[in-house]
Design a protein around this motif. Structure first.
Motif, PDB file in Angstrom:
ATOM      1  N   THR A  40      -8.879  -7.753  10.036  1.00  0.00           N
ATOM      2  CA  THR A  40      -8.975  -9.182  10.340  1.00  0.00           C
ATOM      3  C   THR A  40      -9.118 -10.012   9.068  1.00  0.00           C
ATOM      4  N   ALA A  41     -10.024  -9.596   8.193  1.00  0.00           N
ATOM      5  CA  ALA A  41     -10.304 -10.372   6.983  1.00  0.00           C
ATOM      6  C   ALA A  41      -9.090 -10.480   6.075  1.00  0.00           C
ATOM      7  N   TRP A  42      -8.234  -9.472   6.065  1.00  0.00           N
ATOM      8  CA  TRP A  42      -7.109  -9.454   5.140  1.00  0.00           C
ATOM      9  C   TRP A  42      -5.792  -9.902   5.775  1.00  0.00           C
ATOM     10  N   LEU A  43      -5.864 -10.532   6.932  1.00  0.00           N
ATOM     11  CA  LEU A  43      -4.649 -11.048   7.560  1.00  0.00           C
ATOM     12  C   LEU A  43      -4.076 -12.206   6.758  1.00  0.00           C
ATOM     13  N   GLU A  44      -2.764 -12.375   6.876  1.00  0.00           N
ATOM     14  CA  GLU A  44      -2.080 -13.516   6.285  1.00  0.00           C
ATOM     15  C   GLU A  44      -1.212 -14.171   7.349  1.00  0.00           C
ATOM     16  N   ILE A  45      -0.850 -15.403   7.112  1.00  0.00           N
ATOM     17  CA  ILE A  45      -0.096 -16.178   8.105  1.00  0.00           C
ATOM     18  C   ILE A  45       1.199 -15.475   8.498  1.00  0.00           C
ATOM     19  N   HIS A  46       1.873 -14.899   7.532  1.00  0.00           N
ATOM     20  CA  HIS A  46       3.174 -14.286   7.826  1.00  0.00           C
ATOM     21  C   HIS A  46       3.058 -12.996   8.636  1.00  0.00           C
ATOM     22  N   TYR A  52      -3.933 -23.333  17.725  1.00  0.00           N
ATOM     23  CA  TYR A  52      -4.630 -24.583  17.391  1.00  0.00           C
ATOM     24  C   TYR A  52      -5.290 -24.481  16.016  1.00  0.00           C
ATOM     25  N   TYR A  53      -5.880 -23.317  15.736  1.00  0.00           N
ATOM     26  CA  TYR A  53      -6.513 -23.126  14.429  1.00  0.00           C
ATOM     27  C   TYR A  53      -5.485 -23.215  13.300  1.00  0.00           C
ATOM     28  N   VAL A  54      -4.357 -22.540  13.459  1.00  0.00           N
ATOM     29  CA  VAL A  54      -3.342 -22.514  12.406  1.00  0.00           C
ATOM     30  C   VAL A  54      -2.759 -23.909  12.160  1.00  0.00           C
ATOM     31  N   GLU A  55      -2.572 -24.665  13.227  1.00  0.00           N
ATOM     32  CA  GLU A  55      -1.918 -25.961  13.097  1.00  0.00           C
ATOM     33  C   GLU A  55      -2.875 -27.082  12.709  1.00  0.00           C
ATOM     34  N   ASN A  56      -4.154 -26.977  13.069  1.00  0.00           N
ATOM     35  CA  ASN A  56      -5.055 -28.105  12.886  1.00  0.00           C
ATOM     36  C   ASN A  56      -6.274 -27.835  12.001  1.00  0.00           C
ATOM     37  N   ILE A  57      -6.774 -26.614  11.993  1.00  0.00           N
ATOM     38  CA  ILE A  57      -8.005 -26.313  11.252  1.00  0.00           C
ATOM     39  C   ILE A  57      -7.710 -25.719   9.883  1.00  0.00           C
ATOM     40  N   ARG A  58      -6.870 -24.714   9.846  1.00  0.00           N
ATOM     41  CA  ARG A  58      -6.613 -24.004   8.602  1.00  0.00           C
ATOM     42  C   ARG A  58      -6.088 -24.914   7.493  1.00  0.00           C
ATOM     43  N   PRO A  59      -5.191 -25.899   7.756  1.00  0.00           N
ATOM     44  CA  PRO A  59      -4.702 -26.768   6.674  1.00  0.00           C
ATOM     45  C   PRO A  59      -5.806 -27.534   5.956  1.00  0.00           C
ATOM     46  N   LEU A  60      -6.956 -27.725   6.623  1.00  0.00           N
ATOM     47  CA  LEU A  60      -8.048 -28.462   5.993  1.00  0.00           C
ATOM     48  C   LEU A  60      -8.660 -27.695   4.825  1.00  0.00           C
ATOM     49  N   PHE A  61      -8.476 -26.371   4.806  1.00  0.00           N
ATOM     50  CA  PHE A  61      -8.976 -25.577   3.678  1.00  0.00           C
ATOM     51  C   PHE A  61      -8.120 -25.778   2.428  1.00  0.00           C
ATOM     52  N   TYR A  62      -6.926 -26.342   2.590  1.00  0.00           N
ATOM     53  CA  TYR A  62      -5.988 -26.431   1.468  1.00  0.00           C
ATOM     54  C   TYR A  62      -5.657 -27.878   1.120  1.00  0.00           C
ATOM     55  N   GLN A 113      -3.433 -25.169  -3.462  1.00  0.00           N
ATOM     56  CA  GLN A 113      -2.186 -24.651  -2.917  1.00  0.00           C
ATOM     57  C   GLN A 113      -2.458 -23.595  -1.853  1.00  0.00           C
ATOM     58  N   ASP A 114      -1.663 -23.648  -0.808  1.00  0.00           N
ATOM     59  CA  ASP A 114      -1.802 -22.695   0.286  1.00  0.00           C
ATOM     60  C   ASP A 114      -1.389 -21.303  -0.205  1.00  0.00           C
ATOM     61  N   ASP A 115      -2.315 -20.328  -0.099  1.00  0.00           N
ATOM     62  CA  ASP A 115      -2.032 -18.966  -0.556  1.00  0.00           C
ATOM     63  C   ASP A 115      -1.653 -18.029   0.579  1.00  0.00           C
ATOM     64  N   GLY A 116      -1.541 -18.553   1.809  1.00  0.00           N
ATOM     65  CA  GLY A 116      -1.094 -17.734   2.934  1.00  0.00           C
ATOM     66  C   GLY A 116      -2.174 -16.947   3.620  1.00  0.00           C
ATOM     67  N   VAL A 117      -3.421 -17.035   3.164  1.00  0.00           N
ATOM     68  CA  VAL A 117      -4.515 -16.285   3.776  1.00  0.00           C
ATOM     69  C   VAL A 117      -4.807 -16.851   5.160  1.00  0.00           C
ATOM     70  N   MET A 118      -4.980 -15.979   6.131  1.00  0.00           N
ATOM     71  CA  MET A 118      -5.226 -16.420   7.499  1.00  0.00           C
ATOM     72  C   MET A 118      -6.610 -17.038   7.658  1.00  0.00           C
ATOM     73  N   PHE A 119      -7.612 -16.422   7.073  1.00  0.00           N
ATOM     74  CA  PHE A 119      -8.975 -16.909   7.218  1.00  0.00           C
ATOM     75  C   PHE A 119      -9.585 -17.152   5.837  1.00  0.00           C
ATOM     76  N   PRO A 120      -9.254 -18.284   5.228  1.00  0.00           N
ATOM     77  CA  PRO A 120      -9.744 -18.580   3.878  1.00  0.00           C
ATOM     78  C   PRO A 120     -11.191 -19.063   3.896  1.00  0.00           C
ATOM     79  N   THR A 121     -11.753 -19.152   2.713  1.00  0.00           N
ATOM     80  CA  THR A 121     -13.082 -19.737   2.531  1.00  0.00           C
ATOM     81  C   THR A 121     -12.928 -21.084   1.839  1.00  0.00           C
ATOM     82  N   GLU A 122     -13.981 -21.871   1.841  1.00  0.00           N
ATOM     83  CA  GLU A 122     -13.922 -23.178   1.201  1.00  0.00           C
ATOM     84  C   GLU A 122     -13.845 -23.068  -0.318  1.00  0.00           C
ATOM     85  N   SER A 149     -14.611 -12.307   2.923  1.00  0.00           N
ATOM     86  CA  SER A 149     -14.924 -10.912   2.611  1.00  0.00           C
ATOM     87  C   SER A 149     -15.413 -10.187   3.861  1.00  0.00           C
ATOM     88  N   ILE A 150     -15.348  -8.866   3.811  1.00  0.00           N
ATOM     89  CA  ILE A 150     -15.820  -8.064   4.939  1.00  0.00           C
ATOM     90  C   ILE A 150     -17.307  -8.268   5.150  1.00  0.00           C
TER      91      ILE A 150
END
Length: 411
Positions: free
Chosen positions: A210-216, A264-274, A278-287, A293-294
């Motif tokens: 889960t932690a290492w997922l990416e958008i693609h 909903y998370y991908v379209e509305n929440i995740r972009p707020l981290f970037y 620059q968007d690095d493609g990480v599914m669950f980034p940190t601020e 991290s695990i």
């Protein structure tokens, strides 16, 4: 002067990675030979493990256990015996879980397998230097017996009950709303957590997966067009076998509500981290940057677990157990479930399954109802047969009656 090895036999296997004569050179005087040989053993063992493509963390853990035994016994590997291992195991068993003791013993057996193998020449070097040599003093008689597939704590890795699932996820939306209304910066992290643990639960993932997922990693599926881009999830960091790369698998989406949450998370929440990077493609980034991290997954689960007043022994892996159980209860084929979670054997998947009482009661009720229905069907069929027989008798009774005297005359 210390006696030094000089035999030709010690130079016969110099092509073997980790061979003793690559580290203990014949004819070279050593200062403090016992410590020097032990350190060279460790160095050779590390190279031996690297030759098997084991991960650095795995190798470091094995070396750490070897050094712990050395410090405990105040003795070197060529002095270790069964009595030392027994005392060490008894001491460790009092402080760690059953499975942890078994893991440490396996680590030591790996080291002993290396230093006792004649191809690596350590028995020859030790015999010529110290008059003794390492032996495989750790075997079936003094190690934990691994006679079943699961040796973990029964209360720790278990499926969540339906009320526990509702308590865990049900408190997230209100808490996110409260944080957002208060202008708290934790609202963004909380919204990410909702998507993260939904993904872990609804696709049956491990923490690292889960932690290492990416958008693609999200995929379309031709026959599941209603799920759009989130019909499948390519897991690239599955649990690896020793010395092998991570196993990959494709997990098919099964619950529409989960797809809605993730979309909903991908379209509305995740972009707020970037917003500022620059968007690095990480599914669950940190601020701060990068992926979660695990350890943070564990910490965030503990945070929400406490807010939901759930037992402290529950861990993120419980969500994976819950996923397997819910699929089985929903009637999915066992082989499909095994493929979804990436198990090699159906028996492993069975360990994850703990059917709820409601499900069991429902199945028993279905069986009893089916049995009752079959009994009624049989009874009605028997009644129809008996009715047909009665009709035949009725037809016979319409014939002219005969007296007993006439029947005797006929006979």
């Amino acid at each position: 002067m210390e006696k030094q090895p000089h035999s030709r036999s010690m130079q016969s296997e110099q092509g073997v990675p980790g061979a003793a004569t690559l580290y203990v050179v014949p004819g070279v005087t050593m200062l403090r030979p016992t410590e020097a040989v032990f350190e060279k053993m460790i160095e050779g063992f590390v190279e031996h493990q690297q030759a098997r493509a084991l991960k650095p963390n795995t190798i470091a853990g094995r070396v750490r256990t070897v050094r712990q035994l050395h410090a405990f016994a105040d003795a070197f590997p060529w002095e270790w015996n069964a009595s030392i291992f027994d005392r060490w195991s008894a001491t460790v068993a009092a402080a760690v879980a059953h499975s942890t003791l078994g893991q440490k013993q396996l680590q030591l057996r790996a080291f002993l397998s290396y230093v006792t193998n004649t191809a690596y020449e350590w028995p020859t070097v030790c015999r010529e230097l110290f008059g003794t040599f390492p032996t495989m003093a750790l075997g079936e008689l003094n190690t934990v017996r691994h006679s079943q597939g699961y040796v973990g704590q029964p209360s720790r890795n278990r499926p969540l009950t339906r009320p526990e699932v509702r308590a865990f996820f049900g408190q997230m939306d209100p808490e996110i709303g409260r944080l957002r209304a208060a202008g708290h910066k934790g609202a963004l992290t909380a919204a990410r957590d909702l998507a993260l643990f939904t993904t872990m639960y609804a696709w049956g993932l491990r923490r690292r997966e889960t932690a290492w997922l990416e958008i693609h990693d999200w995929r379309r599926q031709a026959k599941l067009s209603e799920f759009g881009d989130f019909a499948g999830l390519a897991v690239r960091w599955g649990k690896a076998l020793p010395g092998q790369p991570p196993r990959r698998r494709m997990v098919i989406s099964v619950w529409p509500w989960a797809v809605t949450t993730v979309r909903y998370y991908v379209e509305n929440i995740r972009p707020l981290f970037y917003v500022d990077r620059q968007d690095d493609g990480v599914m669950f980034p940190t601020e701060r940057d990068g992926e979660i991290s695990i350890r943070s997954v564990n910490d965030r689960f503990a945070h929400w677990r406490a807010l939901a007043s759930l037992p402290d022994h529950l861990c993120p892996h419980c969500l994976r157990h819950t996923y397997v159980t819910r699929l089985i209860e929903a009637g999915y084929d066992a082989s499909f479930v095994t493929e979804q979670v990436g198990h090699s054997h159906a028996a492993t998947t069975a360990i994850y399954t703990a059917l709820s009482s409601d499900y069991k009661n429902t199945k028993v009720r279905e069986f009893l109802d089916a049995a009752e229905e079959e009994a009624l069907r049989t009874a009605f069929a028997r009644a129809e047969i008996e009715a047909d027989i009665d009709d035949e008798f009725d037809a016979t009774d319409t014939q002219p009656a005969t007296t007993a005297k006439e029947r005797r005359t006929t006979r």
